[in-house]
Design a protein around this motif. Sequence first.
Motif, mmCIF file in Angstrom:
data_model
loop_
_atom_site.group_PDB
_atom_site.id
_atom_site.type_symbol
_atom_site.label_atom_id
_atom_site.label_comp_id
_atom_site.label_asym_id
_atom_site.label_seq_id
_atom_site.Cartn_x
_atom_site.Cartn_y
_atom_site.Cartn_z
ATOM 1 N N TRP A 30 0.804 -1.214 0.000
ATOM 2 C CA TRP A 30 0.000 0.000 0.000
ATOM 3 C C TRP A 30 0.845 1.276 0.000
ATOM 4 C CZ3 TRP A 30 1.557 2.496 4.339
ATOM 5 C CH2 TRP A 30 1.949 1.742 5.454
ATOM 6 N N ALA A 31 2.151 1.154 0.168
ATOM 7 C CA ALA A 31 3.030 2.317 0.251
ATOM 8 C C ALA A 31 3.685 2.581 -1.105
ATOM 9 C CB ALA A 31 4.099 2.096 1.311
ATOM 10 N N LEU A 32 3.381 3.726 -1.705
ATOM 11 C CA LEU A 32 3.967 4.121 -2.987
ATOM 12 C C LEU A 32 5.039 5.181 -2.724
ATOM 13 C CD1 LEU A 32 4.027 4.097 -6.097
ATOM 14 C CD2 LEU A 32 2.235 5.863 -6.043
ATOM 15 N N PRO A 33 6.318 4.816 -2.827
ATOM 16 C CA PRO A 33 7.382 5.774 -2.512
ATOM 17 C C PRO A 33 7.529 6.834 -3.589
ATOM 18 C CG PRO A 33 8.315 3.751 -3.354
ATOM 19 C CD PRO A 33 6.834 3.506 -3.223
ATOM 20 N N PRO A 34 8.184 7.946 -3.273
ATOM 21 C CA PRO A 34 8.427 8.979 -4.282
ATOM 22 C C PRO A 34 9.495 8.533 -5.269
ATOM 23 C CG PRO A 34 9.503 9.562 -2.228
ATOM 24 C CD PRO A 34 8.696 8.325 -1.949
ATOM 25 N N PRO A 35 9.649 9.237 -6.385
ATOM 26 C CA PRO A 35 10.711 8.890 -7.343
ATOM 27 C C PRO A 35 12.078 8.927 -6.672
ATOM 28 C CG PRO A 35 9.222 10.539 -8.265
ATOM 29 C CD PRO A 35 8.864 10.402 -6.823
ATOM 30 N N PHE A 36 12.964 8.047 -7.142
ATOM 31 C CA PHE A 36 14.297 7.952 -6.555
ATOM 32 C C PHE A 36 15.336 7.925 -7.678
ATOM 33 C CE2 PHE A 36 17.668 5.461 -4.221
ATOM 34 C CZ PHE A 36 17.977 6.475 -3.319
ATOM 35 N N ASP A 37 16.580 8.028 -7.315
ATOM 36 C CA ASP A 37 17.679 8.125 -8.270
ATOM 37 C C ASP A 37 17.634 7.014 -9.318
ATOM 38 O OD1 ASP A 37 18.329 10.019 -6.400
ATOM 39 O OD2 ASP A 37 20.163 9.053 -5.712
ATOM 40 N N ASN A 38 17.969 7.400 -10.555
ATOM 41 C CA ASN A 38 18.091 6.425 -11.632
ATOM 42 C C ASN A 38 19.240 6.846 -12.542
ATOM 43 O OD1 ASN A 38 17.051 8.411 -13.468
ATOM 44 N ND2 ASN A 38 14.963 7.829 -12.890
ATOM 45 N N GLU A 39 19.349 6.196 -13.687
ATOM 46 C CA GLU A 39 20.484 6.479 -14.571
ATOM 47 C C GLU A 39 20.388 7.853 -15.224
ATOM 48 O OE1 GLU A 39 17.270 4.367 -16.868
ATOM 49 O OE2 GLU A 39 18.300 4.089 -14.944
ATOM 50 N N VAL A 40 19.233 8.485 -15.181
ATOM 51 C CA VAL A 40 19.040 9.784 -15.823
ATOM 52 C C VAL A 40 19.124 10.928 -14.823
ATOM 53 C CG1 VAL A 40 17.427 11.227 -17.141
ATOM 54 C CG2 VAL A 40 17.642 8.787 -17.661
ATOM 55 N N GLN A 41 18.527 10.763 -13.648
ATOM 56 C CA GLN A 41 18.497 11.869 -12.718
ATOM 57 C C GLN A 41 18.585 11.406 -11.271
ATOM 58 O OE1 GLN A 41 14.287 13.017 -14.092
ATOM 59 N NE2 GLN A 41 14.345 13.882 -12.037
ATOM 60 N N THR A 42 18.968 12.360 -10.424
ATOM 61 C CA THR A 42 19.024 12.122 -8.989
ATOM 62 C C THR A 42 18.186 13.177 -8.282
ATOM 63 O OG1 THR A 42 20.981 13.522 -8.633
ATOM 64 C CG2 THR A 42 21.361 11.193 -9.164
ATOM 65 N N SER A 43 17.744 12.842 -7.095
ATOM 66 C CA SER A 43 16.882 13.718 -6.313
ATOM 67 C C SER A 43 17.723 14.626 -5.411
ATOM 68 C CB SER A 43 15.934 12.873 -5.454
ATOM 69 O OG SER A 43 15.100 13.681 -4.658
ATOM 70 N N ALA A 44 17.057 15.629 -4.839
ATOM 71 C CA ALA A 44 17.647 16.440 -3.771
ATOM 72 C C ALA A 44 17.101 16.013 -2.417
ATOM 73 C CB ALA A 44 17.380 17.926 -4.004
ATOM 74 N N TYR A 45 16.193 15.032 -2.392
ATOM 75 C CA TYR A 45 15.714 14.396 -1.159
ATOM 76 C C TYR A 45 15.168 15.434 -0.170
ATOM 77 C CZ TYR A 45 19.500 11.742 -3.331
ATOM 78 O OH TYR A 45 20.353 11.163 -4.241
ATOM 79 N N HIS A 46 14.406 16.378 -0.684
ATOM 80 C CA HIS A 46 13.904 17.443 0.197
ATOM 81 C C HIS A 46 12.775 16.943 1.086
ATOM 82 C CE1 HIS A 46 12.570 21.226 1.741
ATOM 83 N NE2 HIS A 46 11.416 21.166 1.108
ATOM 84 N N LEU A 47 11.817 16.255 0.496
ATOM 85 C CA LEU A 47 10.696 15.655 1.216
ATOM 86 C C LEU A 47 10.616 14.183 0.837
ATOM 87 C CD1 LEU A 47 7.953 18.283 0.282
ATOM 88 C CD2 LEU A 47 9.132 18.178 2.484
ATOM 89 N N TYR A 48 9.866 13.431 1.606
ATOM 90 C CA TYR A 48 9.541 12.062 1.218
ATOM 91 C C TYR A 48 8.022 12.001 1.038
ATOM 92 C CZ TYR A 48 10.026 6.985 0.867
ATOM 93 O OH TYR A 48 10.031 5.676 0.413
ATOM 94 N N PRO A 49 7.536 12.419 -0.157
ATOM 95 C CA PRO A 49 6.087 12.450 -0.389
ATOM 96 C C PRO A 49 5.533 11.062 -0.704
ATOM 97 C CG PRO A 49 7.244 13.311 -2.301
ATOM 98 C CD PRO A 49 8.294 12.991 -1.279
ATOM 99 N N LEU A 50 5.194 10.362 0.335
ATOM 100 C CA LEU A 50 4.637 9.014 0.216
ATOM 101 C C LEU A 50 3.176 9.105 -0.209
ATOM 102 C CD1 LEU A 50 5.088 5.898 0.910
ATOM 103 C CD2 LEU A 50 4.036 6.469 3.121
#
Length: 414
Positions: free
Chosen positions: A296-316
């Motif tokens: 039931w938990a859908l995590p926010p987008p995370f790092d991949n081969e194209v882009q990385t996050s700034a990890y400001h929030l964790y919008p679940l």
Amino acid sequence: MKVLFSPPYIDHDVITEVVDTLTSGWITTGPKVKALEDAFANYVGVTHAVAVNSWTSGAIMVLRWLGLKPGDEVIVPAYTYCATALAVLEAGGTPVMVDIDPDLTISTEAISKAITPRTKAIIPVDIGGWACDYEAIQHYINEDWAKAIFTPTSPVQRLLGRIMIIADAAHSLGATQEGKRVGSLCDITIFSLHAVKNITSAEGGMICLNLPEPFNNDELYKHFRIMTIYGQSKDALAKTQPGSWEYDILFQGMKINMPDVNAAIALAQLRKYDALLDERRRIYVRYNMLLQPYEWALPPPFDNEVQTSAYHLYPLRIRDITLQQRNKIIAEIATHEVSVNVHFIPMPMLTVFMHLGYKIRNYPESYDNYTREISLPVYPQLTNDQIDFVVATLVEAYNKIVHKWHPQPIMNII
């Protein structure tokens, strides 16, 4: 165990930098602001950054410089904080709201459908540290049909010859796409340095300049600096030099400069930002690991081969729940002294925009994500034990509200 949502990162180095400013005899706009501007520009990969007293005032200034006239349109996502659209209104334009994609950022397909001869700018908004698809947005504004219908109403617009992209990067300092940092991906990028952001000056913002030729970013930097102090030909520091009291007001500007005492806070944090970003990534990784067993938990987008996050929030996002259930889950979490949040209430649901005729039914993706979103705390001081407690509290609250059975004690869940 009490867990705050987003306390500022204030360590000995920050305090030392602020004290140095306070004892220097100069606390308003001066050498610390210039040092922060230079360090910020270098970090994101542009030649110039202009410090201001908030993201909002910076956006208003940029839009006024763009020369918005009544009837000019600026495309914005419906799913963002109110400042994005309020800045457009304050500058004299009309916000055209469009829906978002499942990653919470502005829908590029919706952008293409919203472009009209009145469109003068697009303000994409990075959410939670995750950047918009700037490559796709650049593609749309540079298509022959979009350039053909572009109808400039100011000298700046005529010089550019197309729709301007002004990125709302309040959440995304340090995020990357194709190896380039946000701040260097479009014409102008505006960051927030508000108290809850990854880097803070208590209140503040930073405008990063990356305009193409024939614009001269060196000259534009000087122009914007003057715009931040009423249009005055000399800043306060220059006026204090012996015999340099005389000044002129060159044009109608604003009063939105950042003081040195504020810049000192952000300058000390920026010097160690790579380490702070690593800590934020640690928290993301742990949340992802702990929540992985729960379908039931859908995590926010995370790092991949194209882009990385700034990890400001964790919008679940929580799958298959109602708005009422989401609100009850948050209330239940709060009983354990854990602070979570919601990002965002879509703008069409806010009174000021409803009175202007915006209707949330036109933005189904924004509304759906809003009803299921819970932002979990992310900040460098957050310990692994606290992260575990946040997730355990969330799981217990979900089970209590959605499954309505008495769960195990919190600390036994993980």
